[in-house]
Design a protein around this motif. Structure first.
Motif, mmCIF file in Angstrom:
data_model
loop_
_atom_site.group_PDB
_atom_site.id
_atom_site.type_symbol
_atom_site.label_atom_id
_atom_site.label_comp_id
_atom_site.label_asym_id
_atom_site.label_seq_id
_atom_site.Cartn_x
_atom_site.Cartn_y
_atom_site.Cartn_z
ATOM 1 N N GLU A 1 1.576 9.286 -6.089
ATOM 2 C CA GLU A 1 2.000 10.669 -5.889
ATOM 3 C C GLU A 1 3.035 11.074 -6.939
ATOM 4 N N THR A 2 3.949 10.156 -7.238
ATOM 5 C CA THR A 2 4.971 10.445 -8.256
ATOM 6 C C THR A 2 4.359 10.552 -9.641
ATOM 7 N N GLY A 3 3.416 9.666 -9.909
ATOM 8 C CA GLY A 3 2.797 9.638 -11.233
ATOM 9 C C GLY A 3 1.626 10.581 -11.382
ATOM 10 N N ASP A 4 1.269 11.264 -10.313
ATOM 11 C CA ASP A 4 0.178 12.253 -10.342
ATOM 12 C C ASP A 4 -1.153 11.623 -10.769
ATOM 13 N N ALA B 1 0.820 -1.211 0.000
ATOM 14 C CA ALA B 1 0.000 0.000 0.000
ATOM 15 C C ALA B 1 0.851 1.256 0.000
ATOM 16 N N GLU B 2 1.888 1.283 0.805
ATOM 17 C CA GLU B 2 2.739 2.465 0.878
ATOM 18 C C GLU B 2 3.469 2.702 -0.440
ATOM 19 N N ASN B 3 3.928 1.614 -1.069
ATOM 20 C CA ASN B 3 4.596 1.757 -2.368
ATOM 21 C C ASN B 3 3.625 2.252 -3.436
ATOM 22 N N ALA B 4 2.409 1.720 -3.411
ATOM 23 C CA ALA B 4 1.398 2.148 -4.385
ATOM 24 C C ALA B 4 1.038 3.611 -4.188
#
Length: 277
Positions: free
Chosen positions: A106-109, A98-101
């Motif tokens: 957030e990175t991929g907007d 979940a944290e990675n997703a």
């Protein structure tokens, strides 16, 4: 029973067309899962008082996590330690997902859909020599729909260890021979009722029947003294399409089942006079 409750979840999500709807079906509202401005905190996780269910819980921006087991299992030191370890492993694994997703979103907007994990065990039989648990798990990791699966645990009180349900029988082959005809026939009936007779007409009952190794095998006691029923549970995709959900076949302990039981375990099964024929 937990494994029966989660079997219903698989059916409830058949009509979901979005991640939001899926989250509603499995009891997780993405809006509620989003933390406050101060940031959500993991739910406190103290050991459960004696006689109460033990639940390991986490709720934060990334995931709503719950893993529980009943008081009788908590009261057995070795079994409780095993379940604590399983809960910790699941928590670490799914919080990591979940944290990675969330970070990727957030990175991929793009919008992150909070994940969920709900697993629990319930007592299926608590008899003199054994404690049998049936378990269900429902997960959502951001896709079009969640997934459900099922499991069982059998604690041998005399040996103070876990054993596989099939170990109660003289061999996996003897167990298969004792239950397969009943299981496959009842499964086909259930599929015909659920999706229509025309959909299963002409289907070879045995070719379309999953192997027992694909099922959760739960030893059940309705009389509170002996095993008198065996629940065989197929998760979604195992016995049919995802849309069909899960299938549970309840098999009474009959003479064929008793015949396949190892001599040292026969007293744990319903006697021939009361076993279903």
């Amino acid at each position: 029973m937990k494994w029966m409750v989660l079997a219903g979840v698989a059916l409830a999500v058949m009509g979901c067309s979005s991640a939001n709807e899926m989250s509603d079906s499995i009891g997780t509202d993405p809006a509620e899962a989003v933390a406050s401005e101060a940031g959500a905190q993991d739910i406190a996780d103290p050991a459960a008082p004696a006689g109460e269910e033990r639940t390991v819980e986490v709720k934060n921006e990334a995931i709503t996590f719950s893993y529980s087991w009943p008081a009788p299992a908590q009261a057995i030191e070795g079994l409780n330690a095993e379940l604590e370890a399983r809960a910790d492993a699941a928590k670490a694994e799914y919080l990591g997902y979940a944290e990675n997703a969330k970070a990727d979103a957030e990175t991929g907007d793009y919008t992150f859909m909070p994940h969920s994990y709900d697993a629990g065990w319930e007592v299926a039989a608590d008899i003199s020599d054994f404690l049998s648990l049936g378990g269900g798990r429902s997960t959502y990791t951001g896709g079009a729909h969640g997934n459900s699966d099922y499991d069982s645990l059998l604690w041998d009180k005399t040996a103070a260890d876990l054993i596989e349900p099939v170990d109660l029988f003289t061999s996996p082959t003897s167990f298969r021979q004792a239950v397969r005809e009943f299981y496959c026939s009842r499964l086909m009936d259930a599929r015909a009722e659920r999706i229509g007779k025309e959909m299963v007409r002409g289907t070879d009952i045995y070719e379309s029947c999953p192997e027992l190794s694909e099922l959760a095998i739960v030893m059940v006691s309705e009389n509170g003294e002996t095993f008198d029923r065996i629940d065989m549970i197929a998760a979604p995709y195992v016995a049919g399409s995802y849309a069909e959900g899960s299938y549970t076949v309840e098999m009474p302990v009959d003479s064929a089942v008793r015949y396949a039981v190892k001599p040292e375990y026969k007293d744990a099964f319903a006697p021939a006079s009361s076993a279903a024929q």
